[in-house]
Design an enzyme around this catalytic site. Structure first.
Site, PDB file in Angstrom:
ATOM      1  N   ASP A  69      43.805  41.821  36.766  1.00 25.48           N
ATOM      2  CA  ASP A  69      44.608  41.054  37.619  1.00 25.48           C
ATOM      3  C   ASP A  69      45.980  41.231  37.784  1.00 25.48           C
ATOM      4  O   ASP A  69      46.830  41.667  37.048  1.00 25.48           O
ATOM      5  CB  ASP A  69      44.800  39.611  36.835  1.00 25.48           C
ATOM      6  CG  ASP A  69      43.284  38.919  36.471  1.00 25.48           C
ATOM      7  OD1 ASP A  69      42.397  39.572  36.548  1.00 25.48           O
ATOM      8  OD2 ASP A  69      43.412  37.868  35.800  1.00 25.48           O
TER       9      ASP A  69
ATOM     10  N   TRP B 168      37.475  46.493  29.864  1.00 28.96           N
ATOM     11  CA  TRP B 168      38.259  45.497  29.494  1.00 28.96           C
ATOM     12  C   TRP B 168      38.543  45.234  27.998  1.00 28.96           C
ATOM     13  O   TRP B 168      37.663  45.569  27.131  1.00 28.96           O
ATOM     14  CB  TRP B 168      38.022  44.385  30.064  1.00 28.96           C
ATOM     15  CG  TRP B 168      38.716  43.003  29.943  1.00 28.96           C
ATOM     16  CD1 TRP B 168      39.824  42.646  30.750  1.00 28.96           C
ATOM     17  CD2 TRP B 168      38.807  42.055  28.676  1.00 28.96           C
ATOM     18  NE1 TRP B 168      40.516  41.518  30.385  1.00 28.96           N
ATOM     19  CE2 TRP B 168      39.715  41.306  29.046  1.00 28.96           C
ATOM     20  CE3 TRP B 168      38.174  42.100  27.623  1.00 28.96           C
ATOM     21  CZ2 TRP B 168      40.298  40.115  28.393  1.00 28.96           C
ATOM     22  CZ3 TRP B 168      38.462  40.828  26.797  1.00 28.96           C
ATOM     23  CH2 TRP B 168      39.466  39.938  27.147  1.00 28.96           C
TER      24      TRP B 168
ATOM     25  N   TRP C 141      47.466  37.381  28.537  1.00 30.26           N
ATOM     26  CA  TRP C 141      46.568  37.213  29.921  1.00 30.26           C
ATOM     27  C   TRP C 141      47.449  36.956  30.934  1.00 30.26           C
ATOM     28  O   TRP C 141      48.580  36.821  30.946  1.00 30.26           O
ATOM     29  CB  TRP C 141      45.474  36.240  29.599  1.00 30.26           C
ATOM     30  CG  TRP C 141      44.456  36.879  28.676  1.00 30.26           C
ATOM     31  CD1 TRP C 141      44.324  37.965  27.908  1.00 30.26           C
ATOM     32  CD2 TRP C 141      42.975  36.430  28.616  1.00 30.26           C
ATOM     33  NE1 TRP C 141      43.279  38.033  27.329  1.00 30.26           N
ATOM     34  CE2 TRP C 141      42.265  37.098  27.586  1.00 30.26           C
ATOM     35  CE3 TRP C 141      42.290  35.022  28.944  1.00 30.26           C
ATOM     36  CZ2 TRP C 141      41.091  36.793  27.219  1.00 30.26           C
ATOM     37  CZ3 TRP C 141      41.146  35.059  28.470  1.00 30.26           C
ATOM     38  CH2 TRP C 141      40.485  35.631  27.574  1.00 30.26           C
TER      39      TRP C 141
ATOM     40  N   ARG D  50      44.154  28.529  31.189  1.00 30.39           N
ATOM     41  CA  ARG D  50      44.800  29.827  31.414  1.00 30.39           C
ATOM     42  C   ARG D  50      45.243  30.053  32.867  1.00 30.39           C
ATOM     43  O   ARG D  50      45.089  29.203  33.873  1.00 30.39           O
ATOM     44  CB  ARG D  50      44.002  30.732  31.410  1.00 30.39           C
ATOM     45  CG  ARG D  50      42.318  30.827  32.011  1.00 30.39           C
ATOM     46  CD  ARG D  50      41.755  32.037  30.960  1.00 30.39           C
ATOM     47  NE  ARG D  50      40.348  32.271  32.174  1.00 30.39           N
ATOM     48  CZ  ARG D  50      39.227  31.632  31.693  1.00 30.39           C
ATOM     49  NH1 ARG D  50      39.263  30.778  30.698  1.00 30.39           N
ATOM     50  NH2 ARG D  50      37.990  31.821  32.310  1.00 30.39           N
TER      51      ARG D  50
ATOM     52  N   GLU E  81      39.873  29.780  37.610  1.00 26.91           N
ATOM     53  CA  GLU E  81      40.772  30.838  37.211  1.00 26.91           C
ATOM     54  C   GLU E  81      41.862  31.155  38.060  1.00 26.91           C
ATOM     55  O   GLU E  81      41.847  30.807  39.224  1.00 26.91           O
ATOM     56  CB  GLU E  81      40.212  32.220  36.834  1.00 26.91           C
ATOM     57  CG  GLU E  81      39.252  32.012  35.564  1.00 26.91           C
ATOM     58  CD  GLU E  81      38.479  33.473  35.211  1.00 26.91           C
ATOM     59  OE1 GLU E  81      38.612  33.812  33.993  1.00 26.91           O
ATOM     60  OE2 GLU E  81      38.002  34.221  36.160  1.00 26.91           O
TER      61      GLU E  81
ATOM     62  N   ASP F 299      35.156  31.308  38.278  1.00 24.92           N
ATOM     63  CA  ASP F 299      34.713  32.370  37.455  1.00 24.92           C
ATOM     64  C   ASP F 299      33.229  32.373  37.493  1.00 24.92           C
ATOM     65  O   ASP F 299      32.731  33.773  37.270  1.00 24.92           O
ATOM     66  CB  ASP F 299      35.003  31.548  36.243  1.00 24.92           C
ATOM     67  CG  ASP F 299      34.736  32.708  34.964  1.00 24.92           C
ATOM     68  OD1 ASP F 299      34.613  33.826  35.038  1.00 24.92           O
ATOM     69  OD2 ASP F 299      34.593  32.051  33.766  1.00 24.92           O
TER      70      ASP F 299
END
Length: 585
Positions: A67, A91, A126, A192, A247, A283
């Site tokens: 991101d 990741w 994040w 988040r 998200e 998501d």
């Protein structure tokens, strides 16, 4: 879940709070963790001459990137933070990497701005956003993963405001500022990605956090007077009862007064009517969707305009590989800029072998179209500075049925191409099947080998000499109904023949383009070794594709204009430029 269960009755939310508030559910984030691979520290920086590394797209020298975070301009310097794994090409171990630029094209790296170091982010730093406070000070709100794997929201501030590169950041001892608990009813594993905050008439800050309850996706609103003590609002800014986790939300104003940008906290000029855009990254589908609507500043509610619904039917920024996007207001040039992440279509094993994964698309200017019904995107003008060796060898050419014209004299693996098509005798167009409501399905079932009256016609990019490999970006035109006088234009990006490698994802993408086919039909393609960004109708539809040819690489790559439809198509103009590489350390 019914709409009533999903927040019309706030009492049920409180009941849900009592049911879930005493325990923390397991982390549900969609990232696949490859523990064995993500800890590798002996990967050398890949060669810049790797055949699939891009020449003018942003990507770090090595390892995993996802991101874009907190893009901004500060003291004339553009900043891009991004999710990065310093230990491997998959990741994991996520930190906020940091680069700066004076032109959004050439970038200099700096040490990571934020990395796990405190209990409130020890398991990961994040995504989040930057807000510029009224005194000009930038602050970061980001999601941290605590020792219980709960998602909490934290703040970081620059250590030295006189440094235009903002190379050092400090975390507040008040962190976390927002956290799930037994009172607020928040799903601790789905909480988040705070947005850029905005000021209301009451001088309180607002920020939204992406979340979900069961299948109900929502944007939770928090308010604050001082940017440090935050309170959750009784109701979310917006929600949908069946879309799943929201998200990377983004929320910003737009105006119908031209293509200018609007600052996030702006109330608009006198007599100017602002609309707002709510964007989410779903998501479940891994796509970015947006709705245009009205923001009720009194109730802190977003109401989509008629025809918009914030779910998988909403319009998308990009109909290809594009996710977790983030905008910022560029005060220097009075525009809003959009960043988006494009992941790989190759296997994890291939990513580990090449030592990197993920790129950012070319930053795009984004604005509201004059109809008020859709957003327009266009690559920032600065990228045109990389153009060199212009080729203008196709003007007023007729592409007869089944014909191809090669564009010579351009570096076809790293190029910028703009072409203008014109069709005639539209009454000969085929009538579209009324059940064809999904453009991606249309493009998949009617790939480049399927002939219709008008289409496919467009460009073949990253093509091998004998067309063993090619990626085709093309249009089809249909009648909406017999004798209706209305037409449907579909834009496709077909990867099915993009590579002889069988293990790659070769999904074919499609989008409807809201244009009048009686007018010239424009197409632009940014081609950069393993990525093709296509813009149809001057940015009314965008498709990004990742492809990995084995033959059509470097100087062995070719570029064609083509028409495989039964009716002839005119090429009014085709300009192509070889592109210099950007300086991205």
């Amino acid at each position: 879940m019914t709409r009533e269960v999903c927040f019309n009755n706030i009492g049920l939310w409180l009941l849900f709070t009592l049911l879930i508030g005493n325990y923390v559910v397991d982390l549900e984030a969609s990232h696949h963790v490859y523990k064995r691979l993500s800890q590798s520290t002996n990967i050398e920086s890949p060669s810049v001459n790797q055949r699939y590394r891009t020449g003018f797209h942003f990507q770090p020298p090595k390892n995993w990137m996802n991101d874009p975070n907190g893009p901004m301009i500060y003291k004339g310097i553009y900043h891009l933070f991004y999710q990065w794994n310093p230990k491997g090409a998959v990741w994991g171990n996520i930190v906020w990497a940091h680069s700066t630029s004076t032109d959004l094209v050439n970038w200099d790296p700096h040490p990571p701005a934020i990395f796990p170091s405190e209990p409130f982010d020890i398991n990961g730093c994040w995504s989040g956003s930057v807000t510029i406070l009224p005194n000009g000070k930038p602050v970061i709100l980001y999601t941290g993963i605590d020792p219980k794997n709960q998602q909490v929201q934290n703040i970081a501030e620059p250590k030295n405001l006189s440094d235009p590169y903002l190379r050092e950041w400090t975390k507040s001892t008040l962190n976390p500022l927002m956290a799930p608990d037994a009172v607020n009813g928040i799903n601790a594993s789905s909480f988040r990605d705070p947005t850029t905050a905005w000021l209301g008439h009451d001088k309180k800050w607002r920020v939204i956090i992406g979340s979900k309850i069961h299948r109900c996706g929502l944007a939770i609103t928090y308010t604050s007077k001082d940017f440090l003590k935050w309170e959750k609002s009784p109701e979310p800014l917006h929600y949908d009862d069946g879309s799943g986790m929201w998200e990377c939300p983004d929320f910003f104003p737009v105006t119908r007064s031209g293509s200018k940008g609007v600052e996030t906290s702006s109330f608009g000029e006198p007599n100017e009517i602002l609309k707002h855009v709510l964007k989410i990254s779903l998501d479940d589908t891994k796509h970015d969707y947006y709705t245009i609507g009205t923001y009720d500043r009194v109730k802190d509610k977003f109401v989509p305009d008629s025809g918009f619904k914030m779910d998988g039917t909403a319009p998308r920024y990009d109909y290809g590989k594009y996710y977790a996007s983030k905008t910022f207001y560029d005060s220097a040039k009075n525009r809003r800029i959009l960043w988006g992440w494009t992941n790989e279509s190759s296997s994890v094993e291939d990513d580990v072998e090449k030592g990197w994964s993920g790129i950012q698309t070319i930053p795009r200017k984004i604005w509201l179209y004059r109809s008020g019904k859709q957003l327009i995107q266009w690559p920032v003008r600065e990228v045109e500075r990389l153009r060199t060796k212009e080729v203008k060898n196709l003007r007023n050419k007729v592409l007869k049925s089944g014909s191809r014209l090669e564009v010579y004299g351009v570096t076809a693996a790293q190029a910028d191409v703009e072409v203008l098509f014109k069709v005639r005798d539209l009454e000969k167009a085929d009538v579209i099947d009324p059940s064809w409501t999904d453009p991606q399905l249309i493009c998949s079932q009617m790939n480049v080998s399927v002939k219709s009256s008008f289409g496919p016609f467009g460009l073949m990019v990253l093509a091998s000499k004998n067309l063993e490999e090619y990626t085709s970006v093309y249009f089809r035109i249909f009648k909406a109904r017999q004798n209706s006088g209305k037409f449907v234009v579909v834009m496709c990006s077909d990867q099915s023949r993009s590579s002889l490698e069988k293990d790659n994802d070769k999904t074919t993408y499609g989008a409807f383009v809201d244009i009048n086919p009686y007018q010239p039909i424009p197409l632009r393609a940014l081609i950069d070794h393993s990525v093709v960004e296509s813009f149809g109708g001057k940015g009314r539809a965008c498709i990004t594709s990742r492809v990995y040819p084995k033959l059509a690489i470097g100087k062995s790559s070719h570029l064609f204009a083509f028409n495989y439809g039964s009716q002839s198509v005119d090429v009014l103009n085709l300009n192509a430029w070889s592109m210099n590489s950007a300086q991205i350390s």
